[in-house]
Design an enzyme around this catalytic site. Structure first.
Site, mmCIF file in Angstrom:
data_model
loop_
_atom_site.group_PDB
_atom_site.id
_atom_site.type_symbol
_atom_site.label_atom_id
_atom_site.label_comp_id
_atom_site.label_asym_id
_atom_site.label_seq_id
_atom_site.Cartn_x
_atom_site.Cartn_y
_atom_site.Cartn_z
ATOM 1 N N PHE A 126 13.421 58.542 44.243
ATOM 2 C CA PHE A 126 13.226 59.814 44.929
ATOM 3 C C PHE A 126 13.535 59.599 46.399
ATOM 4 O O PHE A 126 13.625 58.467 46.868
ATOM 5 C CB PHE A 126 11.766 60.266 44.758
ATOM 6 C CG PHE A 126 11.598 61.508 43.934
ATOM 7 C CD1 PHE A 126 12.254 61.655 42.729
ATOM 8 C CD2 PHE A 126 10.770 62.541 44.358
ATOM 9 C CE1 PHE A 126 12.083 62.799 41.964
ATOM 10 C CE2 PHE A 126 10.597 63.692 43.602
ATOM 11 C CZ PHE A 126 11.255 63.824 42.407
ATOM 12 N N GLN A 249 7.339 72.771 54.267
ATOM 13 C CA GLN A 249 8.501 72.085 53.718
ATOM 14 C C GLN A 249 9.449 73.078 53.052
ATOM 15 O O GLN A 249 9.042 73.844 52.177
ATOM 16 C CB GLN A 249 8.061 71.051 52.681
ATOM 17 C CG GLN A 249 9.225 70.327 52.043
ATOM 18 C CD GLN A 249 8.782 69.055 51.349
ATOM 19 O OE1 GLN A 249 8.286 69.083 50.235
ATOM 20 N NE2 GLN A 249 8.923 67.939 52.037
ATOM 21 N N HIS A 251 12.353 72.997 50.627
ATOM 22 C CA HIS A 251 12.969 72.069 49.679
ATOM 23 C C HIS A 251 14.476 72.260 49.739
ATOM 24 O O HIS A 251 14.959 73.383 49.686
ATOM 25 C CB HIS A 251 12.442 72.329 48.271
ATOM 26 C CG HIS A 251 12.736 71.220 47.311
ATOM 27 N ND1 HIS A 251 14.010 70.967 46.865
ATOM 28 C CD2 HIS A 251 11.945 70.295 46.727
ATOM 29 C CE1 HIS A 251 13.975 69.932 46.043
ATOM 30 N NE2 HIS A 251 12.732 69.503 45.936
ATOM 31 N N LEU A 261 13.099 76.192 42.018
ATOM 32 C CA LEU A 261 13.285 74.803 42.394
ATOM 33 C C LEU A 261 14.240 74.061 41.457
ATOM 34 O O LEU A 261 14.164 74.192 40.243
ATOM 35 C CB LEU A 261 11.917 74.112 42.355
ATOM 36 C CG LEU A 261 11.915 72.676 42.859
ATOM 37 C CD1 LEU A 261 12.244 72.647 44.330
ATOM 38 C CD2 LEU A 261 10.553 72.062 42.622
ATOM 39 N N GLU A 264 14.162 67.292 42.996
ATOM 40 C CA GLU A 264 14.742 66.166 43.704
ATOM 41 C C GLU A 264 15.192 65.092 42.709
ATOM 42 O O GLU A 264 16.039 64.248 43.018
ATOM 43 C CB GLU A 264 13.674 65.592 44.646
ATOM 44 C CG GLU A 264 14.171 64.530 45.580
ATOM 45 C CD GLU A 264 13.204 64.305 46.735
ATOM 46 O OE1 GLU A 264 12.453 65.232 47.082
ATOM 47 O OE2 GLU A 264 13.184 63.196 47.283
ATOM 48 N N ARG A 295 13.127 64.995 52.640
ATOM 49 C CA ARG A 295 13.503 66.382 52.364
ATOM 50 C C ARG A 295 13.869 67.165 53.619
ATOM 51 O O ARG A 295 14.815 67.959 53.612
ATOM 52 C CB ARG A 295 12.361 67.093 51.638
ATOM 53 C CG ARG A 295 12.302 66.711 50.186
ATOM 54 C CD ARG A 295 11.157 67.387 49.476
ATOM 55 N NE ARG A 295 11.143 66.999 48.064
ATOM 56 C CZ ARG A 295 10.158 67.269 47.236
ATOM 57 N NH1 ARG A 295 9.094 67.922 47.665
ATOM 58 N NH2 ARG A 295 10.215 66.887 45.980
ATOM 59 N N HIS A 362 8.813 75.592 50.036
ATOM 60 C CA HIS A 362 8.303 74.863 48.883
ATOM 61 C C HIS A 362 6.853 74.427 49.028
ATOM 62 O O HIS A 362 6.069 74.528 48.083
ATOM 63 C CB HIS A 362 9.201 73.635 48.676
ATOM 64 C CG HIS A 362 8.853 72.804 47.499
ATOM 65 N ND1 HIS A 362 8.779 73.330 46.235
ATOM 66 C CD2 HIS A 362 8.576 71.483 47.375
ATOM 67 C CE1 HIS A 362 8.461 72.364 45.376
ATOM 68 N NE2 HIS A 362 8.320 71.242 46.041
ATOM 69 N N ARG A 412 6.348 66.119 53.721
ATOM 70 C CA ARG A 412 5.872 65.437 52.517
ATOM 71 C C ARG A 412 7.036 64.767 51.793
ATOM 72 O O ARG A 412 8.133 65.329 51.727
ATOM 73 C CB ARG A 412 5.203 66.441 51.585
ATOM 74 C CG ARG A 412 4.786 65.854 50.261
ATOM 75 C CD ARG A 412 3.971 66.823 49.445
ATOM 76 N NE ARG A 412 4.727 67.922 48.885
ATOM 77 C CZ ARG A 412 5.529 67.834 47.829
ATOM 78 N NH1 ARG A 412 5.714 66.672 47.234
ATOM 79 N NH2 ARG A 412 6.155 68.900 47.372
#
Lengths: 606, 116, 232
Positions: A126, A249, A251, A261, A264, A295, A362, A412
């Protein structure tokens, strides 16, 4: 019975602990408390498995080391770096240390994690993950295909069924109950049955907020329609400040124009971002890890590509996420949910064509300030000189997205939110368990010594019918709110825009004060629940706009055109926003983990 | 007395399959057998001929037992689906009773026809 | 375009309301849920549930032109000029498109949907319960259920005995645990289905499989369970 008389009567219940929210955090805490034999109630405005945890896709981070070397210390480093050094290092340390045990515990509860050939939990790469403190890419995200949130939420619900947790399903939490006279003692919650509109008072020795995020303040978001920051609104109305609300955040990979979404995990499995020229542009923004940068970095890269005219499509308003070079079985076995979303909402099979994507709101890094045990804390003297002295609010805990411990700081890392909810859900439950052992006596507060009558008075407004002529509806106000936030507090921010957001939100607040309901039905009154939600959204939006306007630097997800650099000299500190007088104060960031040397802020390069 | 709560699933399902299989084999054999018989029509002759060859007589007795099983399982499942719950036990017991009654009647008929 | 919705409020008798929708307001790729939200902005009394809006939470199961499905992943353009929406059949209606899923949840709870691993192994948080990719692959097709109720609501066996027959969703959940190599209660789970009013009420007409908005196959799972039960 008329609606009016219904509103004035209420049932009363007594619990050791009331948990508001039945997502991953709430259910994890409920399970631990129930297994200790406490009388627990979980209040949720939707049936538990409809909570937004169910939508989490990619996975949950833990340094299990199943797929290559890993240590919790590297996870700690990555998370601190990802947070742009705003995360509290002691809290992040606790989370990363607990992670392997927490994930194994979930596995034992039945979460159907994908597996490696050796039978251990499958871990994927990730963004922002590294081995040896930034040297090479780590694979740390434990995954159940791309339905990890669903798998975890259902397993937790199943465990709670077995444990016999009492669940108030489809109950809306209106406000926290406070003891009169005391500074701040929370003693339960006033709730409303959404089906019948009946009110209930749930007295509790401890109240735990686990109400999740509030992504609905932005027009394009990946959040469920229920993510309206109800816990944050309630906390604010009880006089509790909100922390770091400027950090939202976005995304990088939301379905273009819609916002759902695209995990990721797609990039973790090898997906590539391309602009209109077909160029894999991430190399220019993060030379080393490219698509697997943090991100906020990827989101800004995409926004810049589009801004500079290299966007795809007739309107040049998105970029492409290319998975077509991946082996088919990777998409079919590791990313089946993504394939489904892409086919359903775009009519595109990622096996054959790239997916049009654009950043989508997000996650809320900010929230209700808490300590490592999930206890809600606030400065002893809000406007005094010594900001670091914090006191706990008796009887009130908060966990998950609605809380700010802070483990995510200014940005995050993917895979850390599922970890956050489970780790701190469990920790808060332990703390409450200890508190109940120390003080098992019943609550001393009664209806007369609490704020119930004030809360009922406040509620009365929703029983007054709207003027049938008025154009003003809860739906139009919500749309307006989302537009304001998107226009003025989006990925890139500046003074002028954010000032406009503040002004327009003030205006919106006045309009909201005049809002009344057209529908007076007592049966599933969605107009009323939408209005109650809007009140909370407004509170969250206002905290965001004020906090963002004040922070004159760029850090993590808060990216200002007029202050493009991070300023550790002046701004390495947490924001606290007090709603009542729209005041801001600050508190220091914890930079001293217990079992590791401190991480000194450095320039963040991926 | 039959009570619907005590009725089993797997065993009944199994018997239903066995009986169906047996009847599926037996019925064509019966047809062929009857077709071969010299021209006659009376029930008495028919039954008498069935027992003419001992082996087919026994097969026929077994077939009848399986037919009862099949009728019972199939019938009770239909009753469970369609009868209102308060009348279900009564229905099941009446149905079982009627199957017994038919068997008794048939037995009596055979004894009546061949009183040896 | 017309949208017909079966409306119900306990204070009045049920009726079908017709909304005329101007097609200019329909956007490309618009989902039915968005259309419903639009209708609710004009008529706040319209009742329907929703949450995630992307087909994973299972809130918005309803009967769409005679077929059960989730409104958030059903394209408006695929539904023709006349869309008729009804609440999920087989459940008591609370209001408009909102049904009482209580019996559905009770069946789910009754099958004890919880992994029961070897207690001594489960107590050890130092290690994972190992499972090969092949063993894990057996869970595919059953753990993904979102409990929307579309399957059970389309099942005549469930309509006939809603209090006794667990329904396809609950049986799919049984299968999820029966095939899990970590679970030690396989036998008990199967034995619990061994009554005349449980799994054998399923006649495999496969309405459930046709209705499942997640593309799962409860009918096949039930077949497999029956097979396991018979070969015990």
């Amino acid at each position: 019975m008329s609606a009016l008389s219904q509103a004035l009567t209420y049932q009363t219940f007594h619990f050791d602990v009331v948990i508001i929210g039945a997502g991953g955090a709430g259910l994890r805490a409920a399970l631990a408390l129930r297994q200790q034999g406490h009388k627990v109630a979980v209040v949720s405005k939707v049936f538990p498995t409809r909570s937004h945890t169910v939508s989490a896709q990619g996975g949950i981070n833990a340094a299990l080391g199943n797929a290559g070397d890993d240590q919790w210390q590297w996870h700690l480093y990555d998370t601190i770096k990802g947070s742009d050094y705003l995360g509290d290092q002691d809290a992040i340390e606790v989370m990363c240390q607990d992670a392997p045990k927490i994930v194994r515990e979930l596995e034992h509860m039945g979460v159907p994690f994908s597996r490696q050939e050796d039978g251990k939990i499958y871990q994927r790469a990730f963004g922002g993950q590294s081995q040896h403190y930034g040297k090479s890419q780590a694979k740390r995200t434990c995954a159940a295909a791309d339905r990890t949130g669903h798998a975890i939420l259902h397993a937790l619900y199943q465990q709670n069924l077995h444990a016999g947790t009492e669940i108030f399903s489809e109950y809306f939490a209106l406000d926290l109950l406070r003891q009169n006279g005391s500074d701040l003692l929370i003693c339960g919650v006033l709730v409303q049955n959404l089906q019948t509109s009946e009110l209930s008072v749930l007295w509790a020795k401890h109240t735990l907020l686990a109400t999740g995020g509030a992504g609905q303040i932005f027009r394009t978001n990946s959040n469920a329609s229920i993510n309206t920051g109800d816990g944050l609104g309630m906390a604010q109305r009880a006089g509790i400040p909100l922390q770091d609300m400027e950090f939202w955040q976005f995304h990088p990979t939301g379905v273009a124009g819609k916002g759902m979404l695209i995990s990721e995990a797609t990039r973790g499995e090898g997906g590539i971002l391309r602009n209109a020229n077909g160029e894999a542009f991430m190399g220019r923004y993060a030379p080393k890890v490219k698509e697997l940068a943090s991100r906020d970095v990827v989101t800004r890269a995409i926004a810049l590509e589009v801004e500079q005219g290299r966007g795809c499509g007739p309107a040049q308003d998105h970029v492409l996420l290319d998975l077509t070079h991946l082996p088919h079985d990777v998409i079919e076995n590791r990313l089946p949910g993504i394939r489904e979303i892409s086919r359903t909402f775009l009519g595109i099979d990622p096996l054959e064509a790239p997916i049009p994507i654009f950043p989508t709101c997000h996650y809320m890094m900010g929230g209700i300030p808490t300590n490592l045990e999930g206890q809600v804390i606030l400065p002893k003297q809000p406007m005094g000189a010594n900001h670091s002295e914090q006191i706990a609010v008796p009887g009130l805990f908060a966990i998950g997205e609605c809380a700010c411990v802070s483990v995510h700081g200014a940005n995050r890392l993917g895979g850390n939110s599922l970890l956050d909810i489970v780790v701190f859900g469990r920790r808060a439950a332990n703390a409450i368990h200890q508190a109940l052992l120390m003080a098992p006596h019943e609550l001393a507060v009664t209806e007369d010594t609490s704020n119930i009558s004030a809360l009922l008075q406040r509620y009365q407004r929703w029983l007054e019918p709207a003027n049938p002529e008025t154009e003003l509806t809860v739906f139009s106000l919500k749309t307006e709110l989302q537009k304001i936030m998107e226009r003025h507090c989006g990925v890139f921010r500046d003074q002028a825009h954010m000032q406009q957001a503040v002004n327009q939100l003030e205006h919106l607040e006045h309009q909201f004060a005049a809002l009344r309901l057209h529908d007076q039905s007592a049966l599933f009154n969605f107009e009323r629940s939408s209005a109650l939600e809007l009140e909370n959204l407004l509170a969250v939006a206002k905290a965001t706009a004020y906090s963002a306007l004040a922070r004159q630097e760029s850090r993590g997800a808060h990216s200002r055109v007029d202050f493009s650099e991070r300023d550790d000299q002046n701004w390495l500190k947490h924001t606290l926003f007090y709603a009542e007088k729209a005041q801001l104060t600050y508190k220091p960031v914890n930079l001293t983990p217990k079992h590791h040397a401190p991480f000194v802020p450095e320039k963040r390069v991926y | 007395m039959i009570h619907w709560q005590n009725l089993r699933g797997a065993a009944a399902h199994r018997w239903q399959r066995y009986s169906a299989l047996y009847l599926a084999v037996y019925t064509p054999l019966l047809a062929i057998y009857v077709a071969q018989l010299p021209e006659q029509n009376s029930l008495q002759n028919l039954i008498g001929n069935l027992f003419h060859y001992c082996i087919f007589g026994y097969l026929s007795v077994i077939a009848y037992a399986f037919l009862l099983v099949h009728l019972w399982v199939g019938g009770r499942d239909i009753l469970i689906d369609y009868l209102p719950r308060p009348h279900l036990n009564l229905g099941l017991n009446l149905y079982l009773l009627s199957l017994f009654a038919i068997s008794l009647n048939l037995g009596w008929l055979i004894i009546d026809l061949y009183p040896y | 375009m017309q949208v017909l919705i079966d409306r119900y409020h306990p204070d009045t008798s049920p009726y079908t309301q017709c909304y005329d929708v101007d097609e200019s307001m329909l956007s490309e790729g618009m989902m039915l849920l968005q259309l419903l939200q639009h209708l609710r902005e004009q008529d706040p009394s319209l009742g329907f549930r929703s949450s995630c809006q992307e087909g994973v939470c299972g809130s918005d199961g309803m009967n769409i032109n005679g077929k059960n499905g989730l409104s958030c992943i059903t394209l408006v353009r695929d539904l023709g000029q006349r869309i008729h929406l009804r609440p999920l059949p087989g459940f008591a209606v609370i209001k408009d498109l909102i049904v009482d899923l209580g019996p559905f949840y009770q069946h789910y709870q009754a099958i004890k949907p919880r992994l029961a691993p070897e207690p001594s192994v489960a107590a050890d948080l130092g290690q994972e319960l190992l499972q090969t990719p092949e063993e894990r692959a057996k869970l595919d097709g059953s753990y993904e259920c979102i409990l929307c109720g579309c399957c059970s609501s389309s099942c005549p066996s469930f309509w006939w005995n809603p209090d006794l027959f667990p329904g396809p969703a609950a049986l799919l959940a049984v299968q999820r645990f029966v095939v899990d190599s970590r679970d030690i209660q396989r036998k008990e789970r199967l034995e619990a289905l061994n009554s005349a009013t449980s799994i054998f009420r399923c006649r495999h007409i496969q309405n459930c499989t046709a209705a499942c908005p997640k593309g799962l196959n409860p009918s096949r799972a039930i077949q497999a369970l029956k097979h396991e039960l018979l070969s015990q």
